[in-house]
Scaffold this active site. Structure first.
Site, PDB file in Angstrom:
ATOM      1  N   ASP A 110      23.262  -6.062  -0.161  1.00 23.97           N
ATOM      2  CA  ASP A 110      22.299  -7.138  -0.306  1.00 23.97           C
ATOM      3  C   ASP A 110      20.973  -6.650   0.278  1.00 23.97           C
ATOM      4  O   ASP A 110      20.924  -5.674   1.030  1.00 23.97           O
ATOM      5  CB  ASP A 110      22.790  -8.375   0.446  1.00 23.97           C
ATOM      6  CG  ASP A 110      21.767  -9.494   0.462  1.00 23.97           C
ATOM      7  OD1 ASP A 110      21.307  -9.901  -0.617  1.00 23.97           O
ATOM      8  OD2 ASP A 110      21.418  -9.941   1.565  1.00 23.97           O
ATOM      9  N   ASP A 134      17.620  -9.023   1.166  1.00 18.85           N
ATOM     10  CA  ASP A 134      16.961  -9.912   2.125  1.00 18.85           C
ATOM     11  C   ASP A 134      17.924 -10.326   3.231  1.00 18.85           C
ATOM     12  O   ASP A 134      18.962 -10.935   2.971  1.00 18.85           O
ATOM     13  CB  ASP A 134      16.428 -11.159   1.410  1.00 18.85           C
ATOM     14  CG  ASP A 134      15.361 -10.812   0.381  1.00 18.85           C
ATOM     15  OD1 ASP A 134      14.268 -10.379   0.787  1.00 18.85           O
ATOM     16  OD2 ASP A 134      15.632 -10.973  -0.820  1.00 18.85           O
TER      17      ASP A 134
END
Length: 247
Positions: A33, A35
């Protein structure tokens, strides 16, 4: 069988069954991932949300912002409209992304340990994919600031039909890399992203950032990537549950 580790212990990078290190298979890929996991951009998103809602005469709380973490941007836009932002979804998304890009161009807030783990994965020949609900217009500049070869592919929020917590983003990443998603480790920071990775069948490591990482069956947890190395990812892939968060 899963072996839960004492969160008070320092990371022990040998298997709980004392299997030799060389017996542990490397992940076929690591699926990141962005953010909150690779970069600490969640405060940038939250500041942009506050700015937008307040410009339209509404109010926006920190608690509301935390509920948006990990959401597809289209879903976030709908929530902001309900909070009083009288703009089409596309304009809301463009505003948020532009504000975050402005901040990233000043300084990329790398999460502690992220670049070191990326470097070790490159050295050991483990490919990586970025799997993010941010759009490519933001993801590419971030990836462009990592050393060449850090990420072999990007799966972005504007390129999938179903965003997280649907498994599609992680399944697409594994397909693009030509690997078995169940032989991959996903690294996530939000319950939404963790749900997506686990639904896809990836061994999953939750990194606590802006929101708490819940205790879930099969989920490994850490307060920081600075405590993680490739051998730990191999253990997680092998079925160990590594929990370094003290609840």
């Amino acid at each position: 069988m899963e072996n839960a580790l004492n969160p008070l212990e320092a990371p022990d990078l040998t298997r709980t069954d004392s299997a030799p290190r060389e017996a542990l298979a490397l992940p076929q890929a690591v699926l990141w991932d962005m953010d909150g996991t690779l970069v600490d951009t969640e405060p940038y998103w939250i500041a942009a949300e506050h700015e937008l809602v307040e410009a339209h005469g509404g109010t926006w709380s920190h608690e509301q912002a935390l509920q948006m973490v990990g959401n597809p941007l289209t879903e976030s836009a709908t929530i902001l409209q309900a909070a009083g932002v009288d703009l089409p979804s596309e304009q809301i998304i463009d505003f948020l992304i532009s504000r975050v890009i402005e901040q990233v161009e000043v300084e990329v807030p790398w999460q502690p340990g992220a670049r070191e783990l990326l470097a070790e994965l490159r050295e050991r020949g483990v490919p990586c994919a970025l799997v993010t609900m941010s759009y490519r217009s933001l993801a590419e500049p971030v990836v462009g600031m990592t050393p060449p070869g850090s990420f072999e592919t990007l799966v972005c929020g504007d390129e999938v039909t179903h965003g997280k917590p649907h498994p599609e983003p992680y399944l697409v990443a594994a397909e693009r890399l030509g690997v078995d998603v169940t032989r991959c480790v996903a690294i996530e920071d939000s319950p939404t992203g963790i749900g997506s990775a686990q639904a896809a069948g990836a061994a999953t490591l939750g990194v606590e950032a802006v929101v708490p990482v819940p205790v879930l069956p099969g989920l490994s947890r850490t307060p920081s990537l600075a405590l993680v190395d490739v051998d730990m990812l191999s253990r997680i892939l092998a079925g160990d549950v590594v929990d370094l968060i003290e609840d």
